[in-house]
Design an enzyme around this catalytic site. Sequence first.
Site, mmCIF file in Angstrom:
data_model
loop_
_atom_site.group_PDB
_atom_site.id
_atom_site.type_symbol
_atom_site.label_atom_id
_atom_site.label_comp_id
_atom_site.label_asym_id
_atom_site.label_seq_id
_atom_site.Cartn_x
_atom_site.Cartn_y
_atom_site.Cartn_z
ATOM 1 N N SER A 176 0.019 -6.560 2.369
ATOM 2 C CA SER A 176 -1.432 -6.346 2.425
ATOM 3 C C SER A 176 -2.180 -7.491 1.772
ATOM 4 C CB SER A 176 -1.823 -5.090 1.655
ATOM 5 O OG SER A 176 -0.950 -4.046 1.857
ATOM 6 N N HIS B 265 0.007 -6.979 9.791
ATOM 7 C CA HIS B 265 -0.555 -6.054 8.815
ATOM 8 C C HIS B 265 -1.042 -4.789 9.518
ATOM 9 C CE1 HIS B 265 -3.789 -5.187 5.555
ATOM 10 N NE2 HIS B 265 -2.686 -4.501 5.344
ATOM 11 N N GLU C 180 -3.833 -6.534 11.885
ATOM 12 C CA GLU C 180 -4.220 -7.898 11.495
ATOM 13 C C GLU C 180 -2.981 -8.772 11.668
ATOM 14 O OE1 GLU C 180 -7.476 -8.744 8.056
ATOM 15 O OE2 GLU C 180 -5.877 -7.396 7.484
ATOM 16 N N ASN D 59 -8.947 -6.532 3.736
ATOM 17 C CA ASN D 59 -8.845 -6.153 2.326
ATOM 18 C C ASN D 59 -9.626 -7.079 1.412
ATOM 19 O OD1 ASN D 59 -7.432 -3.838 2.692
ATOM 20 N ND2 ASN D 59 -5.416 -4.751 2.387
HETATM 21 P P1 NAD Z 1 6.377 2.501 -0.011
HETATM 22 O O1 NAD Z 1 6.605 2.404 -1.473
HETATM 23 O O2 NAD Z 1 5.947 3.785 0.562
HETATM 24 O O3 NAD Z 1 7.686 2.058 0.769
HETATM 25 C C1 NAD Z 1 8.440 0.932 0.460
HETATM 26 C C2 NAD Z 1 9.862 1.248 0.869
HETATM 27 O O4 NAD Z 1 10.618 0.054 0.830
HETATM 28 C C3 NAD Z 1 10.557 2.243 -0.044
HETATM 29 O O5 NAD Z 1 11.019 3.323 0.722
HETATM 30 C C4 NAD Z 1 11.716 1.451 -0.651
HETATM 31 O O6 NAD Z 1 12.875 2.232 -0.831
HETATM 32 C C5 NAD Z 1 11.928 0.381 0.380
HETATM 33 N N1 NAD Z 1 12.537 -0.839 -0.135
HETATM 34 C C6 NAD Z 1 12.245 -1.499 -1.274
HETATM 35 N N2 NAD Z 1 13.030 -2.609 -1.376
HETATM 36 C C7 NAD Z 1 13.826 -2.630 -0.286
HETATM 37 C C8 NAD Z 1 14.836 -3.499 0.176
HETATM 38 N N3 NAD Z 1 15.178 -4.572 -0.521
HETATM 39 N N4 NAD Z 1 15.440 -3.217 1.351
HETATM 40 C C9 NAD Z 1 15.099 -2.115 2.059
HETATM 41 N N5 NAD Z 1 14.151 -1.267 1.652
HETATM 42 C C10 NAD Z 1 13.512 -1.510 0.505
HETATM 43 O O7 NAD Z 1 5.341 1.337 0.317
HETATM 44 P P2 NAD Z 1 4.377 1.221 1.587
HETATM 45 O O8 NAD Z 1 3.091 1.857 1.232
HETATM 46 O O9 NAD Z 1 5.097 1.652 2.800
HETATM 47 O O10 NAD Z 1 4.111 -0.336 1.621
HETATM 48 C C11 NAD Z 1 5.046 -1.242 2.155
HETATM 49 C C12 NAD Z 1 4.345 -2.559 2.435
HETATM 50 O O11 NAD Z 1 3.274 -2.334 3.336
HETATM 51 C C13 NAD Z 1 3.742 -3.214 1.217
HETATM 52 O O12 NAD Z 1 3.852 -4.609 1.340
HETATM 53 C C14 NAD Z 1 2.287 -2.780 1.281
HETATM 54 O O13 NAD Z 1 1.419 -3.668 0.632
HETATM 55 C C15 NAD Z 1 2.062 -2.806 2.769
HETATM 56 N N6 NAD Z 1 0.970 -1.958 3.258
HETATM 57 C C16 NAD Z 1 0.783 -0.711 2.754
HETATM 58 C C17 NAD Z 1 -0.254 0.072 3.276
HETATM 59 C C18 NAD Z 1 -0.498 1.472 2.783
HETATM 60 O O14 NAD Z 1 -1.554 2.023 3.051
HETATM 61 N N7 NAD Z 1 0.445 2.088 2.113
HETATM 62 C C19 NAD Z 1 -1.068 -0.434 4.289
HETATM 63 C C20 NAD Z 1 -0.813 -1.694 4.795
HETATM 64 C C21 NAD Z 1 0.212 -2.455 4.274
#
Ligand code: NAD
Length: 707
Positions: free
Chosen positions: A411, A432, A444, A482
């Site tokens: 993000s 994104h 994005e 963002n």
């Molecule tokens: P989350 O914490 O829900 O999920 C992350 C997952 O990644 C976890 O299940 C974890 O076990 C797994 N993980 C961590 N390290 C790992 C590895 N080395 N190999 C495999 N799996 C691994 O987080 P999220 O909210 O899904 O966010 C993930 C990404 O998406 C981040 O970069 C975040 O900034 C981005 N993002 C989030 C949102 C949102 O609204 N949550 C929106 C857009 C982008």
Amino acid sequence: MSLYEVNDGVAIITLDRPPLNTQGLPLRRHLDDALRATGSDSNVVAIVITGAGRCFSGGGDITEFNLPAGAEEPQAPALFARLEASPKPVVAAIHGMALGGGLELALACHARVAHASTQVGLPEVNLGLLPGAGGTQRLPRLVGVETALNLILKGTVSSAAALADSGLFDRVTEGSVLEEAITLARSLAADVAENHTLRRTSALACHMDNAQAFIAFARSTLKTPAGGPTAAQACLDCIEAAVCLPFAEGMAVESERFRGLATSSQFAGLRHAFLAERAAANVLDLPDGTSAREIKRAAVIGGGTMGSGIAITLANARLAVLLIEREQAALDRAFKTIREYYEQSVQRGKLSSDTAAARIALISGATDYAGIAEADLVIEAVFEDLEVKREVFERLDAVAKPGAILASNTSMLDLDLIAAFTRRPQDVIGLHFFSPAPVMKLLEVVRGAKTAPDVLVSALALAKKIGKTAVVAGVCEGFIGNRMIEAYLMQAGLLLDEGALPHQVDLAMEQWGMAMGPFRMSDMAGNDVGAKIRAARIERDASRVYSGVSDLITAMGRYGQKAGRGWYDYPPGARKPSPSPEVQSTVVAHSAQLGLQRRHISDEEIVDRLVLALVNEGFKLLEEGIAQRASDIDVVYTAGYGFPRWRGGPMLYAEQRGLADVIAALSRFSVGPVYQHAEHFWRPAPLLVRLAESGQSLAQFNLKETP
Ligand code: NAD
């Protein structure tokens, strides 16, 4: 091109304006000339109208609005009336799509033959308009008030097969529409030769026993937004006229209501949003002929909120997906989420259980990277932590096949740093997605300094395939969406310090048209996530000022919806969030601690400060080249952040308001409380000042700056 061809007494008029045979002036002229010529051609006993290429007609030409050509004769309503009055039978041979004016043209024909797969509808309401070429008067006469009302008010597009029994078509076929239309035209010509009258839609009765009560009920269910009466209400007026008035008078009502909508600000905003989405798919500086890489198999790393949603999104587009997690328990959780999503889709009647099972079967899981070598596209969605991303991208670099696209869903992080973790930065791109990924339209597409043109093209093609609206952004903290929301949320917080309360701010923004106010939005995203982002930002740039209340409520464990408490309380079972007395007293105490005398803050000030914070940041992004064009910023906001589509987007809003007026407002806000560094925050973006001074429009700026 000849006006028509004659096939044994049947003239075939072809609508031929690729790609969608839209009814701009050239096509209207062609049809008009062809109808006159066939009318006086003694070799012609009947006429068939068909579309060249992939469809019958996609409707009016929206780019012609406001241009002289749009007002030139022949105009569609009169042209279709002449067509309907033709003494020689006219049959529409419909394939591909008949939308808007395309369907209205078909409604004016004496008979309609459609291929079962044709996409049919009157989607004008989605643009803030109504079908203004007789659609509101002819459709209810053919299919009845209830079906017409559903099609016109909701603007939904259906297949001809689904409407086969509605009375809309004389024949729905899986065979050749043209051949069947010619046969039907000949038989109608034979009827005419025997003095039978042609069936003209306008001459049919439009009757429904309790039509007025039905329409009154439909009217009572419509909401009036801040911008005034909606197109849906105008559509209802027209359908009511179809029931109560003779055809000609109904047409007069339709025409009057259409003119009212065509000059409304809602139409201006919706039209802008529509055209902006089309423009966004166009990347400005790609080498000619750049083609997309083939994507057959995908992999997603991380199965949390985003990863599982992205896997679903890809499977919904029939792509095979390998989902990789750190450990089996996390993988099991991801698959539980995925199964629950599909179970709900089946329960809500959106998918059959067979289709749901087939989609789930497309997603496989693993806790190692062995299967990565098969993937054409890998999307990383692990924690938002540069070191975790490093570990993942280094491993991907080691195992992914040459030419695989390596995407990050980050993000905020610097995509160029992520790309540098690999020896193939040209294959790295940001994708994104927004949460929930299967629902949110926006994608994005973040173009790194070294992203290869064909990787960018592939990302845009993927967006299309998975039904997302793509906007290309350059690399900066937070990209387009963002980065702007940061300024908006900052102001929302500072308003609390000065005298506002969270629900007042939310209500003001929602009444203005935002889908959700800033505090409800923060509660949904998670206040703990926001707190981390703020802390990281302050560490990099100490001049940033946030309201301290955000951290205070996070420290209380008020993480948002997931915790049952955030800016609001979420009592179990309650449908709506309720304002929290605890948060209110925290807000008031914080103002006192800052030594601020709380004051009444008007809704107008709330809206202005939040929206103009977006606008000013938008101008900075444009000037820095992070956004390709102003309208791309509008797409990000309307498709991804709940900005009211009928307002077009923040950049259109600024332009419509007048840039000088925007600058005057920024200057008023710059005299805020000292601790807010208001003078710094509200300093107008240099591009904003330049355009205001030169009187140049954003569209002119875009044209000038692009090669
Ligand atoms: P989350 O914490 O829900 O999920 C992350 C997952 O990644 C976890 O299940 C974890 O076990 C797994 N993980 C961590 N390290 C790992 C590895 N080395 N190999 C495999 N799996 C691994 O987080 P999220 O909210 O899904 O966010 C993930 C990404 O998406 C981040 O970069 C975040 O900034 C981005 N993002 C989030 C949102 C949102 O609204 N949550 C929106 C857009 C982008």
